[in-house]
Write a protein that holds these residues in place. Structure first.
Motif, PDB file in Angstrom:
ATOM      1  N   GLY A   1      31.999   4.124  23.114  1.00  0.00           N
ATOM      2  CA  GLY A   1      32.279   5.321  23.898  1.00  0.00           C
ATOM      3  C   GLY A   1      33.300   5.205  24.989  1.00  0.00           C
ATOM      4  N   GLY A   2      33.993   4.065  25.105  1.00  0.00           N
ATOM      5  CA  GLY A   2      34.995   3.918  26.157  1.00  0.00           C
ATOM      6  C   GLY A   2      36.280   4.657  25.841  1.00  0.00           C
ATOM      7  N   ASP A   3      37.138   4.807  26.847  1.00  0.00           N
ATOM      8  CA  ASP A   3      38.431   5.473  26.706  1.00  0.00           C
ATOM      9  C   ASP A   3      39.431   4.457  26.155  1.00  0.00           C
ATOM     10  N   THR A   4      39.842   4.649  24.926  1.00  0.00           N
ATOM     11  CA  THR A   4      40.739   3.687  24.277  1.00  0.00           C
ATOM     12  C   THR A   4      42.187   4.164  24.215  1.00  0.00           C
ATOM     13  N   THR A   5      42.466   5.340  24.766  1.00  0.00           N
ATOM     14  CA  THR A   5      43.822   5.895  24.652  1.00  0.00           C
ATOM     15  C   THR A   5      44.590   5.904  25.966  1.00  0.00           C
ATOM     16  N   ARG A   6      43.895   5.920  27.070  1.00  0.00           N
ATOM     17  CA  ARG A   6      44.583   5.993  28.358  1.00  0.00           C
ATOM     18  C   ARG A   6      45.334   4.682  28.626  1.00  0.00           C
ATOM     19  N   PRO A   7      46.633   4.732  28.971  1.00  0.00           N
ATOM     20  CA  PRO A   7      47.397   3.511  29.263  1.00  0.00           C
ATOM     21  C   PRO A   7      46.738   2.700  30.377  1.00  0.00           C
ATOM     22  N   LEU A   8      46.737   1.371  30.205  1.00  0.00           N
ATOM     23  CA  LEU A   8      46.020   0.511  31.136  1.00  0.00           C
ATOM     24  C   LEU A   8      46.832  -0.739  31.452  1.00  0.00           C
ATOM     25  N   VAL A   9      46.929  -1.036  32.751  1.00  0.00           N
ATOM     26  CA  VAL A   9      47.537  -2.276  33.232  1.00  0.00           C
ATOM     27  C   VAL A   9      46.495  -2.986  34.087  1.00  0.00           C
ATOM     28  N   THR A  10      46.347  -4.289  33.888  1.00  0.00           N
ATOM     29  CA  THR A  10      45.430  -5.083  34.704  1.00  0.00           C
ATOM     30  C   THR A  10      46.223  -6.025  35.586  1.00  0.00           C
ATOM     31  N   LEU A  11      45.964  -5.994  36.893  1.00  0.00           N
ATOM     32  CA  LEU A  11      46.634  -6.866  37.854  1.00  0.00           C
ATOM     33  C   LEU A  11      45.735  -8.050  38.187  1.00  0.00           C
ATOM     34  N   VAL A  12      46.277  -9.265  38.106  1.00  0.00           N
ATOM     35  CA  VAL A  12      45.491 -10.467  38.379  1.00  0.00           C
ATOM     36  C   VAL A  12      46.298 -11.439  39.228  1.00  0.00           C
ATOM     37  N   ASP A  13      45.597 -12.433  39.791  1.00  0.00           N
ATOM     38  CA  ASP A  13      46.270 -13.495  40.537  1.00  0.00           C
ATOM     39  C   ASP A  13      45.417 -14.757  40.477  1.00  0.00           C
ATOM     40  N   GLY A  14      45.775 -15.749  41.268  1.00  0.00           N
ATOM     41  CA  GLY A  14      45.042 -17.005  41.257  1.00  0.00           C
ATOM     42  C   GLY A  14      43.637 -16.904  41.798  1.00  0.00           C
ATOM     43  N   GLY A  15      43.301 -15.784  42.445  1.00  0.00           N
ATOM     44  CA  GLY A  15      41.949 -15.564  42.949  1.00  0.00           C
ATOM     45  C   GLY A  15      41.096 -14.768  41.987  1.00  0.00           C
ATOM     46  N   THR A  16      41.632 -14.424  40.818  1.00  0.00           N
ATOM     47  CA  THR A  16      40.865 -13.720  39.785  1.00  0.00           C
ATOM     48  C   THR A  16      40.063 -14.762  39.019  1.00  0.00           C
ATOM     49  N   MET A  17      38.740 -14.652  39.073  1.00  0.00           N
ATOM     50  CA  MET A  17      37.901 -15.738  38.589  1.00  0.00           C
ATOM     51  C   MET A  17      36.739 -15.257  37.732  1.00  0.00           C
ATOM     52  N   SER A  18      36.283 -16.136  36.864  1.00  0.00           N
ATOM     53  CA  SER A  18      35.009 -16.039  36.197  1.00  0.00           C
ATOM     54  C   SER A  18      34.797 -14.715  35.474  1.00  0.00           C
ATOM     55  N   ALA A  19      33.837 -13.896  35.903  1.00  0.00           N
ATOM     56  CA  ALA A  19      33.568 -12.639  35.214  1.00  0.00           C
ATOM     57  C   ALA A  19      34.810 -11.756  35.167  1.00  0.00           C
ATOM     58  N   ALA A  20      35.653 -11.825  36.207  1.00  0.00           N
ATOM     59  CA  ALA A  20      36.894 -11.048  36.216  1.00  0.00           C
ATOM     60  C   ALA A  20      37.862 -11.585  35.168  1.00  0.00           C
ATOM     61  N   GLU A  21      37.848 -12.893  34.937  1.00  0.00           N
ATOM     62  CA  GLU A  21      38.683 -13.473  33.887  1.00  0.00           C
ATOM     63  C   GLU A  21      38.142 -13.104  32.508  1.00  0.00           C
ATOM     64  N   LEU A  22      36.815 -13.072  32.393  1.00  0.00           N
ATOM     65  CA  LEU A  22      36.195 -12.666  31.135  1.00  0.00           C
ATOM     66  C   LEU A  22      36.654 -11.255  30.764  1.00  0.00           C
ATOM     67  N   LEU A  23      36.637 -10.345  31.732  1.00  0.00           N
ATOM     68  CA  LEU A  23      37.071  -8.965  31.493  1.00  0.00           C
ATOM     69  C   LEU A  23      38.548  -8.911  31.147  1.00  0.00           C
ATOM     70  N   THR A  24      39.366  -9.624  31.913  1.00  0.00           N
ATOM     71  CA  THR A  24      40.808  -9.625  31.663  1.00  0.00           C
ATOM     72  C   THR A  24      41.121 -10.155  30.271  1.00  0.00           C
ATOM     73  N   GLY A  25      40.483 -11.255  29.885  1.00  0.00           N
ATOM     74  CA  GLY A  25      40.728 -11.835  28.575  1.00  0.00           C
ATOM     75  C   GLY A  25      40.341 -10.904  27.449  1.00  0.00           C
ATOM     76  N   ALA A  26      39.240 -10.168  27.633  1.00  0.00           N
ATOM     77  CA  ALA A  26      38.809  -9.225  26.604  1.00  0.00           C
ATOM     78  C   ALA A  26      39.818  -8.092  26.429  1.00  0.00           C
ATOM     79  N   LEU A  27      40.281  -7.529  27.534  1.00  0.00           N
ATOM     80  CA  LEU A  27      41.233  -6.417  27.461  1.00  0.00           C
ATOM     81  C   LEU A  27      42.573  -6.880  26.894  1.00  0.00           C
ATOM     82  N   GLN A  28      42.955  -8.114  27.214  1.00  0.00           N
ATOM     83  CA  GLN A  28      44.213  -8.650  26.706  1.00  0.00           C
ATOM     84  C   GLN A  28      44.114  -8.965  25.209  1.00  0.00           C
ATOM     85  N   ASP A  29      43.065  -9.668  24.816  1.00  0.00           N
ATOM     86  CA  ASP A  29      42.901 -10.039  23.409  1.00  0.00           C
ATOM     87  C   ASP A  29      42.733  -8.822  22.509  1.00  0.00           C
TER      88      ASP A  29
END
Length: 390
Positions: free
Chosen positions: A287-315
């Motif tokens: 049920g998520g929104d799969t059409t809206r354009p999305l950019v994720t901003l990260v840095d060296g302080g992005t860690m753990s669960a935030a990396e899990l989320l980032t990796g999922a959206l990227q992959d």
């Protein structure tokens, strides 16, 4: 096992220095010194429950039990056993410390309600004072300098140490206890005595950019954050793009990160992980929104669960990731109660992104390398969104 992902800072610096980094990152990035806004603990997706002891847990528990029988400190014995294990994310907590971590994951903390940063010369500058907090009631303002806490000079100290001084110990300095702040404003120096209070975190903020994009900034994944992200996405106007800002996000509850992923995915795999060799998977509901354009901003302080989320959206090809390489904390910790009441958390496994990439020690490499500390990072994000059809 707890479905969390390290993020509160322990009162005492331990041998698990990397763990301290996890706890500290949310404090240093914004750097909250009178508050503990977010944290980053455990990485297993199930609700907290007693852990079946692994070999390492058994060894640590044995060391604590022997020390207790000999009239020595079981906590110190456990810490020595943990340090010998070579587990960079392992830690031992007193009952009071562990209780604080639990509360912080629920979005609560004890503090005075000010955030600060360490300036280049080593002085500690107040960057934010929370409305209605003890610090606000005492007249502390943004831009003031914090000179001392209970008579202890803080100039030149790491922000994480200043946090510990301000917050005190859960057992010895609960809400209602007094703390003296040495302050400076312009040429005036004075002391204010305030009382610590129970405060709630505000880990999600939403704003619109001039070009129309919606920025959803998430500073940690404490309880309820996943639903807040989903609500923010649903309320974003029209088909405008989303900038998911995870800079400085040290993690939190893994389940909340999965729920946040569900805002942008129509079901499917978010991550896999292992616990003592037992392979498991995390999936987003439909049920998520799969059409809206999305950019994720990260840095060296992005860690753990935030990396899990980032990796999922990227992959999954759902987001373009901008910024710099993330921290690289992708390990699973399991807590167990020790003789004497302390809690040991030891690494039992690791996470992988949907494509099978390991995060621990590697981090997530952005699609576009952008200096995440510069204000232009958001401008670049808007440019990318326009190219994606926002």
């Amino acid at each position: 096992m707890s479905g969390r992902d390290l993020f509160c800072q322990p009162r005492r610096v331990r041998r698990g220095a990397a763990l301290t980094l996890v706890f500290a990152s949310v404090l240093v990035a914004g750097a909250a010194t009178g508050s503990l806004p977010e944290a980053d603990r455990k990485t297993a997706p199930h609700a907290a429950r007693p852990a079946a002891p692994s070999g390492s847990h058994t060894e640590v528990a044995r060391a604590a039990a022997e020390a207790l029988a000999d009239g020595k400190s079981p906590e110190e014995a456990a810490e020595r056993a943990v340090s010998r294990s070579g587990d960079r994310w392992a830690a031992v907590y007193s009952p009071g410390e562990y209780e604080e971590l639990e509360e912080a994951l629920d979005g609560q903390y004890t503090g005075v309600g000010l955030s600060a940063r360490r300036e280049r010369g080593g002085s500690i500058e107040v960057t934010k004072v929370r409305s209605g907090s003890p610090a606000a009631g005492a007249g502390v303002r943004e831009g003031d300098r914090l000179r001392s806490v209970d008579g202890v000079p803080v100039g030149g100290r790491p922000v994480t140490e200043v946090v510990s001084l301000l917050r005190g110990d859960a057992e010895d300095a609960p809400a209602g206890t007094a703390v003296r702040l040495g302050l400076e404003r312009g040429g005036r120096a004075w002391t204010e005595t305030v009382r610590r209070a129970r405060l709630r975190t505000e880990p999600v903020s939403v704003r619109r950019l001039a070009g129309g994009a919606t920025v959803v900034r998430v500073t940690s994944f404490t309880k309820g954050v996943g639903d807040q992200v989903r609500t923010a996405v649903r309320r974003a106007p029209g088909r405008t793009g989303i900038v998911l800002d995870l800079r400085g996000n040290s993690g939190g509850l893994v389940g909340e990160a999965v729920t946040a992923a569900a805002a942008f995915l129509d079901g499917g795999l978010v991550a896999t992980y292992d616990v003592e060799g037992d392979q498991r998977a995390l999936h987003a509901p439909d049920g998520g929104d799969t059409t809206r354009p999305l950019v994720t901003l990260v840095d060296g302080g992005t860690m753990s669960a935030a990396e899990l989320l980032t990796g999922a959206l990227q992959d999954r090809g759902r987001a373009v990731v901008l910024g710099s390489r993330t921290f690289g904390k992708g390990s699973v910790q399991m807590p167990s109660r020790l003789p004497g009441g302390a809690v040991a958390e030891l690494t039992v496994g690791h996470y992988r992104t949907p494509s099978g990439r390991g995060v621990d020690g590697r981090g997530i490499t952005p699609d576009l390398d952008v200096d995440p500390a510069r204000p232009a990072a958001l401008d670049r994000a808007e440019t990318v969104l326009s190219g994606l059809g926002a």
